[in-house]
Design an enzyme around this catalytic site. Structure first.
Site, PDB file in Angstrom:
ATOM      1  N   ASP A 353      47.479  42.643  44.898  1.00 15.59           N
ATOM      2  CA  ASP A 353      46.115  42.277  44.535  1.00 15.59           C
ATOM      3  C   ASP A 353      45.847  40.829  44.954  1.00 15.59           C
ATOM      4  O   ASP A 353      46.684  39.945  44.735  1.00 15.59           O
ATOM      5  CB  ASP A 353      45.946  42.427  43.019  1.00 15.59           C
ATOM      6  CG  ASP A 353      44.545  42.109  42.550  1.00 15.59           C
ATOM      7  OD1 ASP A 353      43.630  42.889  42.848  1.00 15.59           O
ATOM      8  OD2 ASP A 353      44.379  41.068  41.882  1.00 15.59           O
ATOM      9  N   GLU A 384      45.406  42.747  49.693  1.00 17.68           N
ATOM     10  CA  GLU A 384      44.052  42.278  49.991  1.00 17.68           C
ATOM     11  C   GLU A 384      44.141  40.887  50.619  1.00 17.68           C
ATOM     12  O   GLU A 384      44.603  39.951  49.959  1.00 17.68           O
ATOM     13  CB  GLU A 384      43.232  42.195  48.708  1.00 17.68           C
ATOM     14  CG  GLU A 384      43.001  43.516  48.018  1.00 17.68           C
ATOM     15  CD  GLU A 384      42.255  43.349  46.697  1.00 17.68           C
ATOM     16  OE1 GLU A 384      41.173  43.919  46.551  1.00 17.68           O
ATOM     17  OE2 GLU A 384      42.768  42.619  45.821  1.00 17.68           O
TER      18      GLU A 384
END
Length: 667
Positions: A353, A384
């Site tokens: 994340d 990400e």
């Protein structure tokens, strides 16, 4: 006199601190036949007391007082590590630390704990071998395949809805994944649910949204509802708020009060998923913690968190704090935590994340460490390549974002927002269309497809680095995005139009090189009623409603056909850097094509494939390249390629509005 956050950070950044206190030995609690050892890194502490308890919380004990059974003073030793050894195997004993610093005394769980009590308030000593289910030692993931099809699944919302046919005691729990066969409403044998449904769909990897211990769900309240047999109003959260990084979340277990139960049941789930033919990816959130009032902060104040030059906590995560991955012991903690989950829980990959908040040195170390321990490429790593906002990274460290992706190991993947936004429109402007839902983003789609192939003009070096996707837990579901755009143009049959656009979306990204990824239920027009950030919305809104998915069984069938087609074409599953030389992507006036039309043609020794995408509102007539072309998929069907007698296309074809045509050359 206590120091300011910036003074603490400058002290830790000094070379003298690092040389004196950086530590490479074991930390945490370790129990076996030789006894139990506790080790805590807290170099600036004046005193550390080890408090032992018989229960994981005072609520469970039923007493008003929260007194420990016994308190031991730990011994300060080399590199700032406090230790204590007992000749007894204390597995099953709960504990925490009482740490005295220059500005006060703090009670805290162990940041290195492997087990914990309810809501993670106390750590637990655990002999991990006692938590292994039958068959765990022999457990192996299914063999790697060239094709990677990742489905994102939330433990609770996947099995919560009653129409999924899961036993009531397993709904929303780890153990739901151990059910080999579940059916719609429990008895419709023609309509599979659960993991057997995902297997039939063609999924190869299941990405579990956070399963570490997180802070936003009250495990006691969840357990109380569970005991009452009531599912209505049960607490829900996505789980992106870590508390105990190395302990499983208790609200998904059958008993969060017993620290060993959550461990065993998560292992049972992973064992069952492996047996069912899936590799398992863990969604990890090392960029921030649930709050600054954490075990890290209480153990070594301001060491594990970023502060700006003025001494304010950095907030690139948008959650109030940023974990300082560039600090040596923070780097070590994250790397060791990943290796622990891979070893102890047999995780096959990790999704990071807000990976753009972690430094490239850390990410490269993680990939190389996993490769060294498990074999090159055996564990999948991606994330990400962005943060929610700017972060204050100390020194010359480089963030793992799109701008610096060339600095990363070429096996580390990234979510590709270029193709995502080109196909369906911006995730930040919900009514803005993309190529497939009414926009004229021909050149953007062309660039988006090329960005998945890699090459010198794009962040990724090879298609294996591109996580090609249109929907995930964040932002609107694909169906809700298409609905938001169509709301502006309610012409004709809105439902039919959205379904056509959804099929076009699926054909484009599922037939693009890279590792494909989708949110569970996307293939069945999953909706969250337009909520683009349902992280703490009700379980009723978030739950995967199996009966509603099957209302769109034709769309599910279309996804299944496209996924199968993709797997059958080796060209689309290559991950080497040279693939970009074997594809030609055409679109726009520079390629003498009308706006709204994109052609993708790829060929290698395994064969040749042609994709024609028409996002316009008009029919387009085209002549196929020379040769004999088999129709594989069109606007309504994606399974022509399965026919015993190939459907051969004419030399001239007509591409209907909002459709995909896919061909394979057979001579």
């Amino acid at each position: 006199m206590s120091r300011t956050p910036r003074e603490w950070k400058d002290f830790y950044l000094s070379s003298s601190f690092s040389s004196k206190y950086d530590y490479n030995g074991r930390l945490g609690a370790f129990a076996d036949d030789s006894g139990t050892t506790f080790a805590l890194w807290s170099p600036c502490a004046l005193r550390v007391g080890l408090r032992l308890f018989s229960h994981g919380s005072k609520e469970e004990d039923g007493t008003e007082e929260d007194a420990p059974v016994i308190v031991y003073q730990m011994q300060y030793g080399k590199n700032g590590v406090f230790t204590l050894h007992s000749r007894k195997n204390l597995s099953g004993t709960y504990y925490d630390f009482e740490i005295e610093h220059e500005d006060g005394t703090y009670i805290t769980p162990d940041p290195y704990a492997k087990a914990c009590g309810v809501n993670g308030k106390r750590s637990m000593v655990i002999d991990l071998r006692t938590t292994d289910p039958d068959g765990w030692v022999e457990d192996r993931p299914p063999a790697k395949t060239d094709s990677t099809v990742i489905c994102e699944v939330h433990v609770k919302d996947f099995s919560w809805d009653k129409s999924g046919g899961f036993p009531d005691e397993m709904r929303g729990r780890y153990l739901a994944f151990t059910r080999e066969k579940t059916y719609l409403n429990g008895d419709d044998k023609s309509s599979k649910t659960g993991t057997s449904y995902l297997k039939e769909l063609g999924v190869t990897h299941i990405q579990l949204m956070p399963v570490y211990d997180y802070g936003s769900v009250d495990e006691e309240a969840s357990f109380a509802d569970h005991l009452k047999g009531s599912k209505a109003g049960e607490p829900f959260n996505w789980g992106y708020d870590p508390v105990n990084y190395n302990c499983p979340e208790g609200s998904y277990s059958s008993d969060p009060y017993r620290g060993e139960v959550r461990i065993r049941e998560l292992k049972q789930a992973i064992l069952a998923l492996h047996k069912a033919g899936f590799r398992v990816i863990m969604d990890v959130v090392y960029n921030h913690t649930y709050s600054l009032d954490s075990s890290f902060q209480k153990t070594v104040p301001w060491y594990y968190y970023r502060v700006d030059p003025e001494g304010n906590p950095s907030n690139g995560s948008g959650c109030g704090d940023d974990f300082a991955s560039e600090m040596p012991m923070a780097h070590r903690f994250i790397r060791d935590s990943v290796l622990y989950w891979a070893s102890e829980y047999h995780m096959d990959g990790f999704r990071f994340d807000l990976m753009g908040l972690l430094d490239t040195s850390l990410m490269n170390d993680i990939q190389s460490s996993l490769d060294e321990k498990f074999g090159k490429g055996e564990k999948l790593v991606y994330g990400e390549p962005w943060g929610a906002d700017k972060t204050h990274m100390e020194g010359k460290f480089i963030p793992s974002d799109k701008a610096h992706y060339k600095e990363l190991n070429p096996d580390i993947g990234m979510f590709n927002d270029s193709i995502r936004d080109a196909v369906k429109g911006s995730v930040f402007k919900k009514e803005e269309p993309g190529f497939a839902d009414g926009g004229k983003n021909t050149l953007e789609l062309k660039k988006g497809i090329l960005s998945c192939l890699g090459g010198k003009n794009y962040p990724v070096k090879n298609p294996g680095q591109s996580i090609t996707y249109l929907s995930c837990h964040d932002n609107l579901t694909l169906w809700d995005k298409l609905s938001a755009v169509n709301w502006l143009k309610p012409v004709g049959d809105p439902e039919g139009k959205r379904l056509a656009q959804n099929r076009l979306c699926a054909a484009i990204y599922l037939m693009t090189p890279g590792r494909v990824f989708f949110l569970s239920g996307e293939e069945g027009a999953r909706t969250k009623n337009g909520d683009e950030n349902s992280y703490n919305a009700s379980i009723e809104e978030n739950a995967l409603k199996w009966d509603e998915l099957y209302e769109h069984s034709d769309l599910i069938k279309y996804y299944k056909g496209i996924i199968g087609l993709r797997k059958s074409l080796p060209l689309l599953n290559r991950t080497d850097e040279k693939l970009c030389d074997d594809f030609r992507v055409s679109g726009g006036s520079e390629d003498s094509l009308p706006d709204g039309l994109v052609l993708v043609q790829g060929s290698d020794k395994s064969g040749e494939v042609l994709m024609i995408y028409n996002g316009s509102q008009f029919q387009q007539s085209l002549a196929l390249p020379s040769g004999k072309w088999q129709l594989c998929a069109d606007a309504d069907r994606s399974d022509y390629w399965r026919e015993r007698e190939p459907v051969i296309a004419d030399e001239k074809i007509v591409s209907e509005p909002m459709t995909a045509l896919i061909f394979k050359k057979i001579s």
